[in-house]
Design an enzyme around this catalytic site. Structure first.
Site, PDB file in Angstrom:
ATOM      1  N   CYS A 255      55.655 -18.520  56.031  1.00 11.89           N
ATOM      2  CA  CYS A 255      57.000 -17.954  56.108  1.00 11.89           C
ATOM      3  C   CYS A 255      57.975 -18.958  56.744  1.00 11.89           C
ATOM      4  O   CYS A 255      58.311 -19.959  56.144  1.00 11.89           O
ATOM      5  CB  CYS A 255      56.966 -16.597  56.811  1.00 11.89           C
TER       6      CYS A 255
ATOM      7  N   GLU B 187      61.450 -16.876  62.993  1.00 11.22           N
ATOM      8  CA  GLU B 187      62.797 -17.109  62.491  1.00 11.22           C
ATOM      9  C   GLU B 187      63.027 -18.610  62.565  1.00 11.22           C
ATOM     10  O   GLU B 187      63.001 -19.195  63.642  1.00 11.22           O
ATOM     11  CB  GLU B 187      63.784 -16.322  63.374  1.00 11.22           C
TER      12      GLU B 187
ATOM     13  N   HIS C 167      52.847 -13.644  54.936  1.00 10.97           N
ATOM     14  CA  HIS C 167      52.138 -13.650  56.224  1.00 10.97           C
ATOM     15  C   HIS C 167      50.656 -13.311  56.038  1.00 10.97           C
ATOM     16  O   HIS C 167      50.285 -12.145  56.143  1.00 10.97           O
ATOM     17  CB  HIS C 167      52.757 -12.606  57.161  1.00 10.97           C
TER      18      HIS C 167
ATOM     19  N   GLU D 238      48.313 -13.757  58.008  1.00  9.26           N
ATOM     20  CA  GLU D 238      47.701 -13.341  59.277  1.00  9.26           C
ATOM     21  C   GLU D 238      47.904 -11.860  59.582  1.00  9.26           C
ATOM     22  O   GLU D 238      47.269 -11.323  60.476  1.00  9.26           O
ATOM     23  CB  GLU D 238      48.257 -14.204  60.424  1.00  9.26           C
TER      24      GLU D 238
END
Length: 196
Positions: free
Chosen positions: A79, A48, A170, A172
Site C-alpha cells: 500500500c 499514509e 494489505h 498482513e
C-alpha cells in the site's frame, strides 16, 4: 534463518511481524536506521505515504533506505510502502525512495469508506489471494523489467522488479501468509547469492 525488518514508523507493523513469523523467518521491528544493517530484507508497511515520508525525514532514514536497496537487499512495499518504492508518483514531482521502475497513483480505489476485499490471482503465489484494499494506490505504468504479478479490474496491483516487490493491498490484514512467504523466499535467494 533470514531476518526480515519491518519499518516501524507507521502502519500495520504488528500484523506484518506476525505474518513474517508465520513463514518461519525472524521479524525485527526497525525503529532506528542503524538497525537496518542487521536485517536481510525489509517490509515497508501500509499507512499514509506523506506521513511516512515526514517520519522518514524526521528520523533521517532516507539515505539508509536507499543504501539498503543498493546493497541488493530485498524490499517489499505494501500500500503506502508501494508508493515509497515507486520512481514516479502521479501528481508529484519527486519520488520517495524511488527504486522501482513504476508509476503509481495514490488513493486510486477511492476513500477509506470505499475499502473492499477481493480474491485475486497473484502470479507464482496464489490463484485466490484475499486482498484487502484500503485507500489503495495502483500501478499506472511499469518499466520493461517489471514483472506484473496481479491485476484487479484491469489495474495492476502487484509487481516485482528484481529484489523489489510491491502491492496495492494489505496482505498482513489476512491470515493468508502466501505473499509474505514469497517475499521470504526472495530474501533467502538474495542472501544465498550474497554468500555464493
Amino acid at each position: 534463518m533470514v531476518k526480515i525488518g519491518v519499518l516501524a514508523l507507521q502502519g500495520a507493523v504488528r500484523e506484518h511481524v506476525k505474518s513474517v513469523e508465520a513463514c518461519g523467518a525472524e521479524a525485527v521491528v526497525i525503529k532506528q536506521k542503524e538497525e537496518l544493517k542487521d536485517v536481510d530484507g525489509l517490509i515497508l508497511p501500509g499507512g499514509e505515504s506523506t506521513t511516512m515520508r515526514r517520519l522518514i525525514d524526521k528520523y533521517d532514514f532516507m539515505d539508509s533506505l536507499k543504501e539498503f536497496a543498493q546493497q541488493g537487499k530485498p524490499m517489499f512495499g505494501t500500500c503506502a510502502g508501494l508508493i515509497l518504492l515507486a520512481k514516479k508518483i502521479v501528481g508529484y514531482e519527486t519520488p520517495h525512495i524511488g527504486v522501482m521502475d513504476i508509476t503509481v497513483e495514490r488513493n486510486s480505489f477511492g476513500r477509506q469508506r470505499e475499502s473492499f476485499e477481493a480474491d485475486i490471482a497473484i502470479n507464482g503465489v496464489a490463484d485466490d489471494f484475499p486482498a484487502v484494499f484500503i485507500r489503495a494506490p495502483h500501478i499506472v505504468e511499469a518499466g520493461e523489467n517489471v514483472e506484473i504479478l496481479a491485476k484487479h479490474n484491469d489495474r495492476v496491483v502487484a509487481a516485482r522488479e528484481g529484489q523489489f516487490l510491491g502491492c496495492s493491498f494489505h496482505p498482513e490484514l489476512t491470515d493468508d501468509s502466501r505473499l509474505t512467504e514469497y517475499f521470504v523466499q526472495m530474501v533467502k535467494e538474495a542472501k544465498e547469492k550474497q554468500f555464493a
